[in-house]
Scaffold this active site. Structure first.
Site, PDB file in Angstrom:
ATOM      1  N   ASN A   4       0.820  -1.200   0.000  1.00 23.61           N
ATOM      2  CA  ASN A   4       0.000   0.000   0.000  1.00 23.61           C
ATOM      3  C   ASN A   4       0.862   1.262   0.000  1.00 23.61           C
ATOM      4  O   ASN A   4       1.003   1.931  -1.016  1.00 23.61           O
ATOM      5  CB  ASN A   4      -0.947  -0.013   1.203  1.00 23.61           C
ATOM      6  CG  ASN A   4      -1.893   1.179   1.214  1.00 23.61           C
ATOM      7  OD1 ASN A   4      -1.838   2.018   0.330  1.00 23.61           O
ATOM      8  ND2 ASN A   4      -2.734   1.258   2.209  1.00 23.61           N
ATOM      9  N   ASP A   5       1.486   1.546   1.142  1.00 27.60           N
ATOM     10  CA  ASP A   5       2.249   2.795   1.238  1.00 27.60           C
ATOM     11  C   ASP A   5       3.346   2.918   0.187  1.00 27.60           C
ATOM     12  O   ASP A   5       3.643   4.015  -0.273  1.00 27.60           O
ATOM     13  CB  ASP A   5       2.872   2.910   2.630  1.00 27.60           C
ATOM     14  CG  ASP A   5       1.809   3.150   3.679  1.00 27.60           C
ATOM     15  OD1 ASP A   5       0.812   3.817   3.373  1.00 27.60           O
ATOM     16  OD2 ASP A   5       1.978   2.663   4.816  1.00 27.60           O
ATOM     17  N   VAL A   6       3.928   1.792  -0.196  1.00 31.25           N
ATOM     18  CA  VAL A   6       5.025   1.850  -1.171  1.00 31.25           C
ATOM     19  C   VAL A   6       4.540   2.207  -2.573  1.00 31.25           C
ATOM     20  O   VAL A   6       5.334   2.342  -3.492  1.00 31.25           O
ATOM     21  CB  VAL A   6       5.819   0.524  -1.216  1.00 31.25           C
ATOM     22  CG1 VAL A   6       6.450   0.239   0.126  1.00 31.25           C
ATOM     23  CG2 VAL A   6       4.941  -0.631  -1.646  1.00 31.25           C
ATOM     24  N   THR A   7       3.197   2.342  -2.737  1.00 28.36           N
ATOM     25  CA  THR A   7       2.653   2.743  -4.040  1.00 28.36           C
ATOM     26  C   THR A   7       1.980   4.103  -3.954  1.00 28.36           C
ATOM     27  O   THR A   7       1.340   4.534  -4.896  1.00 28.36           O
ATOM     28  CB  THR A   7       1.582   1.734  -4.513  1.00 28.36           C
ATOM     29  OG1 THR A   7       0.477   1.790  -3.604  1.00 28.36           O
ATOM     30  CG2 THR A   7       2.115   0.326  -4.550  1.00 28.36           C
TER      31      THR A   7
ATOM     32  N   TYR B 265       0.454   1.185   7.007  1.00 28.84           N
ATOM     33  CA  TYR B 265       0.986   1.325   8.359  1.00 28.84           C
ATOM     34  C   TYR B 265       1.186   2.778   8.750  1.00 28.84           C
ATOM     35  O   TYR B 265       1.141   3.143   9.905  1.00 28.84           O
ATOM     36  CB  TYR B 265       2.267   0.536   8.546  1.00 28.84           C
ATOM     37  CG  TYR B 265       3.428   0.973   7.675  1.00 28.84           C
ATOM     38  CD1 TYR B 265       3.759   0.244   6.542  1.00 28.84           C
ATOM     39  CD2 TYR B 265       4.203   2.084   7.999  1.00 28.84           C
ATOM     40  CE1 TYR B 265       4.811   0.617   5.748  1.00 28.84           C
ATOM     41  CE2 TYR B 265       5.259   2.457   7.198  1.00 28.84           C
ATOM     42  CZ  TYR B 265       5.566   1.725   6.085  1.00 28.84           C
ATOM     43  OH  TYR B 265       6.625   2.094   5.304  1.00 28.84           O
TER      44      TYR B 265
END
Lengths: 489, 102
Positions: A416-419, A457
């Site tokens: 999620n966050d890495v995108t 996160y």
């Protein structure tokens, strides 16, 4: 004054040096998967040489030692064969704790019996010194530990103890025995700094007074600080923590190597120490966070945290497995972006099957890995390798990021966050500046996610969910991929 | 003290070697890297063996502590190398169509 240490024969020093060089070659082998297995064998040979040399030189009572090695080795081997690849982070954390504890035990043993380690001078005295309780203390003789050795020993047990208690907490968090959310004590920074200063001060004082209370207070405080340092760090920062503890276990070994004047231990300790430090650095850079801020803790619980999307619900498009299968079947290229969610639901095998089915349809399939995807460095790569995904289809962020613009489909699974493109544009976002995968540039984004509630996160909403060209696939990752496979097949 | 300088030299140089060697490790192998560094840091078993043997006589406690450390380090050595080998065996190239797996 007599020197307790008999001179080490030259062949012994050479043997330890060779062991050290073999350990360097073991790491060198990891520069490519082709040479890696040979490298690992060099490592094993190095270990055999180091152990054999020690056994010969010290004339160790063999039966008891062999029993100890057999017990430990048997347990280790069985664990290594049975462990699931998804559980690798906790396994590594668990192993780190053992190195730490072993360093502590060796340190305590050296303190209790310094003459055997050749780090003390025997001084013949007429009167018994009060307060000195070192064994062996024949009547009229006391063992005075060299001041330099006291510093090395103090540092060795301190780092070993921190490694041990820190790794135990990391293990419990990674294994799910303990919540991933950070536990924040009031005034923790003051407590932590105070404890660290106290440990260093005691090590300095230890050089002037080798009393047992000094030594054991260092030990107890170090156990405490390892525990205190790790409990406030959230689950998602675990890649940094695991790397950091890896580094500590190396420094502990190096410090004990100084104590024992053993080249193999010093070289290995330096290698492992710098390896862990570099991995921590890589992980921090990949999150655009400073090492200090990670260590200070408090960032990031698990996805289930209360920090979900606030405000009015935004519109998103929900798709079915059938839709996803249709889109991908008609695509020319698909880039798969796996994350921790894939590991949690063990979806890697189903995912590889999906890749195979797509390839049969003539689709070009690639995998894109963000450095902090998962719970330890390289976690995703191992899982994909386990599922028989060829490693030359798997690409790192900087190598593949330019290709999203040409890709027909970005298939995001459990990441999620890495995108999150906010990392590039929103200066107020907690993840601003973090390098991210440009999935939003693909013609279509298929986003597999358990539910719309719960952001990543970092607790940040991801605008990719609400884009016109995004289709949300809301289900358990593995079940979703298996259903897609049925529709593809 | 006379031992310290040569040892420190080895240590500092080894840190530099470590720095360059680890940067050359491909990111895909970072997990095996951690597993293998974990295995080799168990070279601390050398200290454990010295304590366990303690030929110079001395305290019984010290010997048992050493023996305990031998057990712990052995778990790591065997476990660490075995799990590394297992992981590395999984990395396959595209061309070689190996029908391994379950």
């Amino acid at each position: 004054m007599e020197h307790a240490l008999t001179a080490t024969p030259a062949w012994v020093s050479l043997a330890y040096l060779i062991a050290g060089v073999l350990f360097i070659l073991a790491l060198r082998g990891l520069s490519s998967p082709e040479t890696s297995q040979q490298g690992n064998r060099y490592g094993m040979i190095g270990m055999v040489i180091a152990v054999a040399t020690t056994l010969i030189v010290h004339g160790v009572g063999l039966p008891l030692i062999l029993a100890a090695v057999a017990i430990g080795g048997g347990v280790g081997y069985v664990i290594a064969q049975r462990i699931q690849m998804t559980a690798m982070p906790q396994l590594v954390a668990g192993f780190h704790s053992l190195v730490g504890l072993a360093a502590v035990l060796v340190g305590v043993a050296a303190f209790l019996n310094p003459v055997a380690f050749g780090i003390a001078d025997l001084i013949h005295v007429a009167v018994h010194f009060p307060g000195v309780q070192i064994d062996p203390t024949p009547v009229g003789t006391i063992a005075i530990i060299h001041p330099a050795s006291r510093v090395e020993m103090g540092l060795g047990v301190a780092i070993g103890a921190i490694t041990f208690s820190g790794s135990v907490i990391a293990f419990l968090k990674l294994n799910g025995n303990m919540g991933g959310a950070p536990i924040l004590l009031p005034a923790r920074h003051v407590i932590n700094l105070g404890t660290l200063v106290a440990i260093l001060a005691l090590i300095a004082y230890f050089t002037t007074d080798q009393s047992a209370w000094v030594f054991f207070t260092i030990l107890v405080l170090s156990f405490a600080i390892g525990f205190l340092l790790i409990i406030p760090i959230g689950g998602a920062d675990m890649p940094v923590v695991v790397s950091m503890l890896n580094s500590y276990s190396g420094w502990a070994a190096a410090a004990m190597g100084f104590t024992l004047q053993n080249t193999a231990m010093i070289i290995t300790g330096a290698l492992v120490g710098s390896s862990g430090a570099i991995l921590s650095y890589i992980m921090c850079t990949a999150m655009n966070r400073s090492f200090i801020s990670v260590i200070a803790g408090g960032f990031g619980g698990d996805a289930a945290g209360p920090a979900g999307a606030s405000g009015p619900a935004k519109a998103y498009k929900r798709g079915s497995a059938e839709d996803a299968a249709f889109v991908m079947k008609n695509a020319e290229s698909v880039i798969i972006v796996p994350g921790y969610g894939m590991a949690v639901s063990q979806a890697q095998h189903a995912l590889r099957e999906m890749g195979d089915l797509l390839k049969k349809e003539g689709v070009n399939v690639k995998y894109a890995i963000h450095p902090v995807a998962g719970r330890m460095p390289g976690h995703m790569n191992v899982l994909l390798a386990e599922a028989n995904v060829p490693y030359d289809e798997v690409f790192e962020l900087e190598d593949i990021n330019g290709e999203f613009a040409q890709a027909d489909v970005a298939f995001v699974i459990g990441a999620n966050d890495v995108t999150n493109p906010l990392a590039k544009t929103d200066k107020t976002s907690p993840i601003y500046g973090m390098p991210v995968l440009d999935v939003e540039r693909a013609k279509t984004v298929l986003f597999v996610k358990r539910s719309m509630g719960g952001a990543g996160y970092a607790g940040v909403d991801n605008p990719v969910f609400y884009m016109d060209n995004t289709m949300m696939l809301l289900a358990d990752a593995k079940k979703m991929v298996e259903t897609i496979n049925k529709d593809l097949g | 003290m006379e031992h310290l300088i040569p040892q420190l030299s080895i240590f500092v140089l080894a840190c530099f070697v470590g720095y360059y060697v680890v940067w050359s490790v491909t990111p895909a192998l970072h997990t095996p890297l951690m597993a293998v560094t974990n295995a080799i840091s168990s070279v601390i078993i050398v200290g454990a063996l010295v304590a366990a043997s303690a030929a110079t006589g001395g305290s019984e406690i010290s010997r048992w502590l050493g023996l305990g450390a031998v057990v712990l380090a052995s778990v790591n050595i065997f476990g660490g190398f075995a799990v590394t080998q297992r992981m590395l065996g999984m990395y396959k190239k595209k061309e070689k169509k190996v029908a391994a797996g379950k």
